[in-house]
Scaffold this active site. Structure first.
Site, PDB file in Angstrom:
ATOM      1  N   GLY A  31       0.957  -1.018  -0.059  1.00  0.00           N
ATOM      2  CA  GLY A  31      -0.066   0.047   0.027  1.00  0.00           C
ATOM      3  C   GLY A  31       0.770   1.172  -0.019  1.00  0.00           C
ATOM      4  O   GLY A  31       1.987   1.204  -0.453  1.00  0.00           O
ATOM      5  N   THR A 149       0.504   0.983  11.817  1.00  0.00           N
ATOM      6  CA  THR A 149       0.407   1.765  12.988  1.00  0.00           C
ATOM      7  C   THR A 149      -0.510   0.765  13.940  1.00  0.00           C
ATOM      8  O   THR A 149      -1.635   0.531  13.394  1.00  0.00           O
ATOM      9  CB  THR A 149      -0.119   3.051  12.838  1.00  0.00           C
ATOM     10  OG1 THR A 149       0.662   3.789  11.701  1.00  0.00           O
ATOM     11  CG2 THR A 149      -0.292   3.857  13.967  1.00  0.00           C
ATOM     12  N   ARG A 278       9.316  27.418  19.984  1.00  0.00           N
ATOM     13  CA  ARG A 278       8.673  26.436  20.705  1.00  0.00           C
ATOM     14  C   ARG A 278       7.542  25.726  20.086  1.00  0.00           C
ATOM     15  O   ARG A 278       7.228  24.652  20.164  1.00  0.00           O
ATOM     16  CB  ARG A 278       8.332  26.925  22.020  1.00  0.00           C
ATOM     17  CG  ARG A 278       9.406  27.502  22.800  1.00  0.00           C
ATOM     18  CD  ARG A 278       9.061  28.201  24.216  1.00  0.00           C
ATOM     19  NE  ARG A 278       8.342  29.286  23.751  1.00  0.00           N
ATOM     20  CZ  ARG A 278       7.644  30.003  24.727  1.00  0.00           C
ATOM     21  NH1 ARG A 278       7.931  29.753  25.999  1.00  0.00           N
ATOM     22  NH2 ARG A 278       6.855  31.301  24.262  1.00  0.00           N
ATOM     23  N   GLY A 289     -10.034  21.521   7.573  1.00  0.00           N
ATOM     24  CA  GLY A 289      -9.830  20.210   8.453  1.00  0.00           C
ATOM     25  C   GLY A 289      -8.757  19.123   7.899  1.00  0.00           C
ATOM     26  O   GLY A 289      -8.687  18.834   6.871  1.00  0.00           O
ATOM     27  N   CYS A 294      -4.934   8.593   8.345  1.00  0.00           N
ATOM     28  CA  CYS A 294      -4.080   8.338   9.541  1.00  0.00           C
ATOM     29  C   CYS A 294      -4.627   9.154  10.752  1.00  0.00           C
ATOM     30  O   CYS A 294      -4.779   8.455  11.786  1.00  0.00           O
ATOM     31  CB  CYS A 294      -2.636   8.513   9.371  1.00  0.00           C
ATOM     32  SG  CYS A 294      -2.039   7.050   8.348  1.00  0.00           S
TER      33      CYS A 294
END
Ligand SMILES: NC(=O)c1ccc[n+]([C@@H]2O[C@H](COP(=O)([O-])OP(=O)(O)OC[C@H]3O[C@@H](n4cnc5c(N)ncnc54)[C@H](O)[C@@H]3O)[C@@H](O)[C@H]2O)c1
Length: 492
Positions: A31, A149, A278, A289, A294
């Site tokens: 994939g 994952t 930071r 969005g 994932c």
């Protein structure tokens, strides 16, 4: 980890050859991850045979053909260079398992759509099937690498499955080696990774397996970037990384809503936030969005794990990242409807971009699907143009979110392969994906072919808004309050 554990790496001062050195790798799952990752390994490790196997015959045919099954800048050249030399694609999974000393499991791990944990937990059925397959076929000593994952402690389950059915001549060492590539920049991410993470057991065979895999990567990755941890830290790092990235997107999108309500400008705000080292400037682009296969799935998985561990507040915290993302998509669609005089029924709306981001053909969880759904709910006629997304995939994605009335997609949606044709006679253009080519279109020509007033909704903040206003467009942009077009004579 101790220094001696890295001593066999190519970049180390104390190179000792492993016995036996890895000369054959198999990857189960051809994939978006397995294909590019193992193509790059084949490129950088010409002495290693790389076999990518999959149960999907069409996908394998495509990998062996002229048009690869996935689009990724730079991938074609690498595959064509290595294919037939030390890179092979096949459905013969048994042979791959038999021949390889190291096997990547790179199969899909979607969100469960049934049973316990439905809508949040990771569906591990494909990982389990791959592990069982390995357990049945493997002989000798194998290193099994969890590339997919997975939830924390999945490697433990994989090891149990592997050992459930074997004789004394077989042994496995299970490693976690999550992939951090981003679609659209996968080849660059693989060639120059920020880090490679390898988790394994702290036993002698575990450390040897970690070193073997590190040796593969260290053909091109500096040893200082190859991190070694225990398996759980590695598994959790992947989920936590995606949760942090998704959280950053949701945070800037939350700020974009405040901008629209107050007159602050999200580009100025994001720029000034991002200059703080930071925080950093990446992933601070407000939009409609995040999408992709994932982010949502991994944040939901993390949420589910937290719930299972009784960490309710932690679960609630991460879940809000997904809530915010859904809100942003809905908010954008509502804005379109409101601007188009509170009705889009039977209005032609051109959707520019359907993939979840530019430079990929992947539409999985794309925000366009949901914006399209909300507009279809209001009976808008959608004309979709995307430079790479497959027409059949666009239709099937929209059908999936129209389960109560799949026929409405046939009635309301057409997919067109020219942006000018898509915009002709449209009431509005909606930019859903940040494809570069959308910036270079002739908007004067487009404006002249549209219904008036002509609207552009820039959901990715990529267009030259001042120029569009000069042409006469009504422009609406995420996180900004826009002026009226120059020729607008309405008194309010
Ligand atoms: N897509 C990304 O950008 C990305 C990035 C990092 C990590 N990941 C993770 O990598 C994993 C794979 O993702 P992907 O996007 O490559 O998925 P994908 O759906 O594109 O590919 C998975 C492949 O595995 C095959 N497969 C499933 N079970 C099999 C089996 N038992 N035997 C043989 N083949 C089998 C499927 O046919 C499919 O072709 C997932 O866990 C994902 O979360 C993805």
């Amino acid at each position: 980890m101790q220094k001696d554990q890295t001593s066999n790496a190519p970049g180390s001062n104390h190179i000792q050859p492993f016995t036996p050195r890895i000369n054959c790798i198999c990857c189960i799952g051809a994939g978006y991850v397995g294909g590019p990752t193992c193509a790059v390994i084949a490129l950088k490790c010409p002495e290693i045979q790389v076999l990518i196997v999959d149960k999907n015959q069409d996908r394998i045919n495509a990998w062996n053909g002229e048009t690869l099954p996935i689009y990724e800048p730079g991938l074609d050249e690498i595959v064509k260079h290595c294919r037939g030399r030390n890179l092979f694609f096949s459905t013969d999974i048994d042979a791959g398992i038999r021949d390889a000393q190291l096997i990547f499991i790179s199969v899909n791990t979607p969100t469960k759509t049934y049973g316990i944990g439905k809508g949040r937990a990771t569906d591990l059925q494909f990982v389990e099937a791959a592990a069982r397959h390995i357990g049945q076929i493997a002989t000798g000593k194998k290193i099994i690498v969890e590339k997919s994952t997975v939830p924390v402690k999945a490697a433990e389950s994989i090891a149990k499955i592997l050992y459930s059915n074997i004789d004394d001549n077989v042994s496995f060492e299970v490693l976690s080696n999550p992939e951090f590539l981003a679609e659209g920049t996968a080849i660059n991410d693989l060639l120059q990774p920020d880090r490679v993470l390898i988790g394994g057991s702290q036993t002698d065979p575990g450390i040897e397996a970690i070193n073997q895999l590190a040796w593969v990567y260290e053909h091109w990755v500096p040893p200082s970037k190859v991190l070694r941890t225990n398996v759980w830290s590695s598994e959790l790092s992947k989920l936590a990384s995606n949760a942090f990235l998704a959280q950053k997107v949701s945070s800037i999108n939350a700020v974009s809503a405040i901008c629209e309500a107050t007159g602050a400008d999200i580009s100025d705000v994001a720029h000034s936030i991002g200059l703080d080292k930071r925080i950093g400037s990446k992933y601070l682009q407000a939009s409609i969005g995040f999408g992709g296969s994932c982010f949502q799935k991994d944040v939901l998985s993390l949420t589910y794990i937290c719930e299972a561990l009784n960490l309710t507040e932690v679960a609630d915290y991460w879940h809000q990242v997904v809530v915010m993302n859904n809100y942003q998509k809905k908010r954008f669609a509502r804005k379109i409807i409101q601007c188009l005089f509170h009705t889009v029924s039977n209005k032609r709306i051109a959707i520019f971009g359907f993939t979840f981001k530019k430079d990929t053909a992947d539409t999985r969880e794309s925000s366009s699907i949901y914006v399209g759904k909300y507009l279809m709910d209001e009976e808008a006629r959608l004309v979709v143009y995307d430079p790479k997304a497959d027409k059949g995939q666009i239709i099937s994605d929209l059908r999936e979110v129209s389960s109560q009335d799949p026929q409405r997609v046939d009635r309301l949606v057409s997919v067109i392969n020219d942006p000018y044709d898509a915009a002709k006679d449209a009431h509005a253009i909606v930019i859903c994906t940040e494809w570069d080519e959308f910036k270079a279109l002739d908007y004067e020509k487009i404006y002249n072919s549209m219904y008036k007033p002509a609207y552009i909704f820039d959901g990715r903040i990529i267009l030259d808004h001042a120029a569009l206003l000069r042409i006469g467009f009504h422009v609406e942009v995420v996180g900004k309050v826009m002026k009226k077009p120059v020729n607008d004579l309405t008194p309010f």
